[in-house]
Design a protein around this motif. Structure first.
Motif, PDB file in Angstrom:
ATOM      1  N   ILE A 277      -1.331   6.206  -3.241  1.00 18.36           N
ATOM      2  CA  ILE A 277      -2.767   6.391  -3.107  1.00 18.36           C
ATOM      3  C   ILE A 277      -3.054   7.194  -1.843  1.00 18.36           C
ATOM      4  O   ILE A 277      -2.289   7.143  -0.882  1.00 18.36           O
TER       5      ILE A 277
ATOM      6  N   LYS B 176       5.878  12.311   7.602  1.00 19.13           N
ATOM      7  CA  LYS B 176       6.803  11.973   8.679  1.00 19.13           C
ATOM      8  C   LYS B 176       7.389  10.579   8.446  1.00 19.13           C
ATOM      9  O   LYS B 176       8.571  10.338   8.662  1.00 19.13           O
ATOM     10  N   LEU B 177       6.522   9.665   7.998  1.00 22.46           N
ATOM     11  CA  LEU B 177       6.982   8.300   7.746  1.00 22.46           C
ATOM     12  C   LEU B 177       8.016   8.264   6.625  1.00 22.46           C
ATOM     13  O   LEU B 177       8.854   7.387   6.570  1.00 22.46           O
TER      14      LEU B 177
ATOM     15  N   LYS C 123      10.162  10.592   6.244  1.00 21.62           N
ATOM     16  CA  LYS C 123      11.314  11.377   6.714  1.00 21.62           C
ATOM     17  C   LYS C 123      11.505  12.658   5.905  1.00 21.62           C
ATOM     18  O   LYS C 123      12.623  13.058   5.582  1.00 21.62           O
TER      19      LYS C 123
ATOM     20  N   LEU D 104      -9.083   9.259  11.875  1.00 18.60           N
ATOM     21  CA  LEU D 104      -8.063  10.208  12.330  1.00 18.60           C
ATOM     22  C   LEU D 104      -7.481   9.661  13.624  1.00 18.60           C
ATOM     23  O   LEU D 104      -8.228   9.227  14.503  1.00 18.60           O
ATOM     24  N   TYR D 105      -6.156   9.662  13.726  1.00 15.67           N
ATOM     25  CA  TYR D 105      -5.535   9.096  14.917  1.00 15.67           C
ATOM     26  C   TYR D 105      -5.844   9.985  16.117  1.00 15.67           C
ATOM     27  O   TYR D 105      -5.445  11.150  16.151  1.00 15.67           O
TER      28      TYR D 105
ATOM     29  N   ARG E 262      -5.219  14.678   4.811  1.00 20.09           N
ATOM     30  CA  ARG E 262      -4.233  13.628   5.031  1.00 20.09           C
ATOM     31  C   ARG E 262      -4.069  12.781   3.766  1.00 20.09           C
ATOM     32  O   ARG E 262      -2.979  12.301   3.468  1.00 20.09           O
TER      33      ARG E 262
ATOM     34  N   PHE F 289       1.387  12.883   9.025  1.00 13.00           N
ATOM     35  CA  PHE F 289       1.854  11.532   9.336  1.00 13.00           C
ATOM     36  C   PHE F 289       2.468  10.817   8.118  1.00 13.00           C
ATOM     37  O   PHE F 289       3.561  10.252   8.221  1.00 13.00           O
ATOM     38  N   PRO F 290       1.822  10.863   6.955  1.00 16.88           N
ATOM     39  CA  PRO F 290       2.433  10.204   5.792  1.00 16.88           C
ATOM     40  C   PRO F 290       3.797  10.797   5.432  1.00 16.88           C
ATOM     41  O   PRO F 290       4.682  10.067   4.981  1.00 16.88           O
TER      42      PRO F 290
ATOM     43  N   PRO G  79       0.815  -1.224   0.000  1.00 18.29           N
ATOM     44  CA  PRO G  79       0.000   0.000   0.000  1.00 18.29           C
ATOM     45  C   PRO G  79       0.850   1.275   0.000  1.00 18.29           C
ATOM     46  O   PRO G  79       0.525   2.243  -0.688  1.00 18.29           O
ATOM     47  N   LYS G  80       1.934   1.260   0.771  1.00 14.85           N
ATOM     48  CA  LYS G  80       2.711   2.498   0.900  1.00 14.85           C
ATOM     49  C   LYS G  80       3.408   2.893  -0.396  1.00 14.85           C
ATOM     50  O   LYS G  80       3.778   4.035  -0.571  1.00 14.85           O
TER      51      LYS G  80
ATOM     52  N   LYS H 203       0.095  13.651   0.361  1.00 15.54           N
ATOM     53  CA  LYS H 203       1.120  12.825  -0.289  1.00 15.54           C
ATOM     54  C   LYS H 203       1.194  13.080  -1.783  1.00 15.54           C
ATOM     55  O   LYS H 203       1.986  12.466  -2.467  1.00 15.54           O
TER      56      LYS H 203
ATOM     57  N   MET I  83      -6.363   7.895   0.871  1.00 15.67           N
ATOM     58  CA  MET I  83      -7.648   7.262   1.162  1.00 15.67           C
ATOM     59  C   MET I  83      -8.392   8.016   2.252  1.00 15.67           C
ATOM     60  O   MET I  83      -7.791   8.470   3.219  1.00 15.67           O
TER      61      MET I  83
ATOM     62  N   MET J  14      -3.169  12.158  18.086  1.00 14.03           N
ATOM     63  CA  MET J  14      -2.341  13.146  17.388  1.00 14.03           C
ATOM     64  C   MET J  14      -3.165  14.400  17.105  1.00 14.03           C
ATOM     65  O   MET J  14      -4.375  14.325  16.912  1.00 14.03           O
TER      66      MET J  14
END
Lengths: 361, 335
Positions: A76, A100-101, A103, A85-86, A145, A97-98, A71-72, A149, A78, A89
């Motif tokens: 995409i 941050k992952l 970097k 929503l977390y 969110r 968040f996307p 998926p990552k 990306k 979604m 946070m």
């Protein structure tokens, strides 16, 4: 990005959630997967997202098959019905968040949050936690969110279902504008035909894991390929009447013991040649029947339901109940007699056994 | 007829409510909840609260077997701080304190929270049925009576050819076969034996908490680009913060006060005070000192300090985990 589904199937044990599904989505198109619950639309979406692996068939993004892509790595975005929503946070952290992952440095994250937040007008909410937001605000955050990306494909899973009616109408228009503006290929899952028809370029109507019809909303409404499509699309739904076709001289008549309707000979001949055993279902939409005409079938008013702009009248014709949509004022009372006039150019005819349309193909 | 009856009923229920409420009925409705509580209150007072106060008072006296019946322990004139001075000046005090800290922290970190979390995370990320079966097997040692369980471990740790560990694991590896492992590595066994049971508690709490997290969050984090490890770190663990706090606090307190496994396994040995922990000391002083001299007063003092340590630990945990932030104000008004 083009998306193609080729003979896509997903089985859960013995249940065939999605069965041999073929679909082609062009770059920048807004496509709705529509159907009643359990029709396989969310399963399809989760396969496109890479959460479920297809049992058979392939998913193509452009020319590349992505069945095995994580998926990552699918590019995409979604949006979920629950927004997902977390809760621990802040809005800012949720949206970034996307990034941050991946970097991505903090300055760029901040810059890009401002960009997307402006797009859906939530700039002032970035410090809040999801629990402090209204449903509509949460939904905007979820959209942010998904968009931050810069995805090639946007997947929306019933994104409007948790909003109240007024907000839903507003967000419907906003989402549509946003999609046109950004030009992202968007796949939208919904059980609500109004959402599907108002927002999307094309609708894929599914039932029991199988694609029923894939076309524009106009086509879906006016040229349904089978009984399911005809009955599902349209509210109030289409009237179905079991009839058989009879011919006397040059007249073609659709008949049962309660009604007799004369149809144009062109339609009559076409139907005659396609029908196997002359068991026919006549479909006619409530707005294609005129009431209180001088001539026509005599019927009795059963229920009158005023809806402001229109009046929905249920009439009884022998044993049949038929819904008719008419414009106010409608003065007849329950039990009074009216006359019905069927607009024969707008009728749909289906084979009772195969449930397929007799007028198309 | 039935209508009349209904009317009558309504009228009668109206008349008793609300303006004709007598003093008696007010009193009755005020006291009724307490009446229901009374049996529990009596039991708790008799068997918990009074002993607690007694232990606290006893800790200031030198009541033991020799002066039982003579010493009037309830008179403040007989109260001193001698016991507490004795504890802190005890030659073995640093050793016991050290043992306790090591026992609690090691068991907690590696097993009761650490391994419990690892097992929970693994078993919830694999096939559901396999995970469930694994957790069920892990629960077995909790279902075994503790004496039987410890006896089994003692047998396992025995010298070859009886001791399974020596004969079948250490022997083939060439690490020696002849020794009683509880004498050579008592701490390793104490922590393992306690940890295997202790981990099952956290395991159940954590795995049910993890499974209660809505699936959408997991899907969302995958779509957002998180690896399994990142999902665990950024989503799963923050979302089970509350059970984590609960298990850590609860297990710290129960480890601080638990001594039965150590009592059965090494009884504080094999060397002098080698595995003696705080709660075991309290037990030994109060109930099983040598020469039949059971020092109730002195043992109570050990126990009282342990309770105070426990309370302080609990407060620290609540601060560290920001307990206040975990509890959200309810959105509806209280009725």
């Amino acid at each position: 990005m083009e998306v193609r589904l080729k003979n896509l199937s997903k089985h859960f044990g013995k249940v065939k959630a999605v069965n041999n599904f073929n679909l082609e989505i062009n770059d920048g198109e807004f496509v709705a997967l529509l159907g009643p619950s359990g029709c396989g639309k969310t399963t399809t979406l989760l396969m496109i997202a890479g959460i479920y692996k297809p049992t058979a068939g392939g998913i193509y993004f452009g020319d590349k098959i992505v069945n095995e892509v994580l998926p990552k790595d699918r590019k995409i975005g979604m949006v979920f019905q629950s927004y997902a929503l977390y809760p621990h946070m802040t809005v800012f952290d949720n949206i970034t968040f996307p990034l941050k992952l991946r970097k991505i440095p903090k300055e760029e994250r901040e810059r890009r949050v401002k960009e997307v937040a402006k797009l859906v007008q939530i700039e002032e909410l970035l410090d809040r936690k999801p629990a402090q937001l209204s449903g509509g605000q949460q939904q905007r955050v979820a959209v942010c969110r998904a968009l931050i990306k810069k995805p090639d494909i946007l997947l929306l899973d019933e994104p409007l279902s948790n909003l109240d009616a007024k907000l839903r109408t507003l967000m419907r228009a906003e989402l549509k504008r946003l999609q046109r503006k950004l030009g992202i290929t968007t796949i939208f899952v919904t059980h609500d035909q109004v959402e599907a028809m108002t927002m999307s370029d094309k609708i894929a109507l599914l039932q029991l894991g199988k694609l029923q019809q894939y076309s524009s909303s106009d086509e879906l409404y006016n040229r349904p390929v089978n009984l399911f499509v005809a009955g599902f699309i349209g509210s109030p739904p289409m009237n179905f009447i079991d009839v058989s076709l009879g011919q006397s001289e040059e007249q073609f008549l659709l008949k049962n013991k309660d009604i007799t309707i004369e149809i144009p000979s062109k339609i009559g001949k076409f139907t005659q040649s396609h029908s196997q055993d002359n068991k026919i279902v006549l479909g006619i939409r409530p707005e294609d029947i005129k009431i209180d005409h001088k001539k026509g079938e005599e019927a009795e008013v059963y229920v009158v339901e005023p809806m402001g702009m229109q009046v929905l009248v249920t009439v009884k014709l022998g044993n049949l109940q038929i819904k008719v949509l008419t414009t106010p004022p409608f003065t007849k009372k329950m039990g009074e007699k009216v006359k019905l006039h069927f607009n024969v150019n707008k009728i749909h005819l289906f084979d009772k056994n195969t449930e397929k349309s007799l007028l198309l193909n | 007829m039935s209508n009349n009856f209904q009317l009558e009923r309504e009228r009668s229920s109206l008349s008793s409510f609300p303006d004709s409420k007598s003093l008696f009925s007010k009193l009755k409705s005020g006291l009724l909840p307490y009446a229901f509580l009374t049996p529990t209150l009596i039991v708790v007072t008799l068997f918990f609260f009074i002993p607690l106060v007694m232990v606290f008072i006893l800790s200031f006296t030198n009541l033991d077997m020799t002066n039982f019946g003579i010493l009037k322990w309830w008179q403040p004139a007989n109260w001193t701080l001698d016991n507490y001075v004795k504890i802190f000046t005890n030659r073995f005090f640093p050793r016991i304190l050290n043992n306790t800290l090591m026992y609690v922290s090691m068991t907690l970190i590696f097993f009761n929270v650490g391994m419990a979390l690892v097992i929970a995370l693994i078993t919830t990320n694999i096939n559901r049925r396999v995970g469930f079966t694994f957790r069920l097997i892990w629960l077995m040692c909790r279902l075994t009576p503790v004496v039987v369980y410890i006896m089994m471990w003692k047998a396992l740790a025995g010298p070859a050819p009886m001791g399974v560990i020596n004969k079948h694991i250490l022997g083939p590896l060439g690490i020696g076969t002849g020794e009683y492992l509880l004498n050579t590595n008592p701490w390793l066994f104490i922590i393992l034996v306690n940890g295997f049971i202790g981990a099952s508690f956290g395991m159940i709490i954590f795995s049910s908490a993890i499974e209660a997290i809505p699936k959408d969050y997991m899907i969302a984090s995958k779509v957002d680009g998180a690896s399994t490890w990142q999902t665990i770190r950024y989503i799963t663990i923050p979302m089970i913060k509350w059970p984590l706090l609960f298990v850590t606090t609860y297990q710290t307190l129960s480890l601080l006060t638990s001594f039965e496994q150590i009592l059965l396994l090494t009884n504080g040995g094999p060397g002098l005070y080698e595995t003696e922990v705080w709660s075991l000391t309290a037990y030994h002083r109060a109930f099983s000192s040598y020469f039949g001299n059971t020092q109730w007063g002195y043992g109570s003092a050990w126990a009282v300090i342990l309770v105070i340590i426990g309370i302080i630990m609990a407060i620290i945990y609540l601060r560290v985990f920001k307990f206040n932030e975990l509890i959200q104000e309810p959105k509806i008004d209280q009725l």
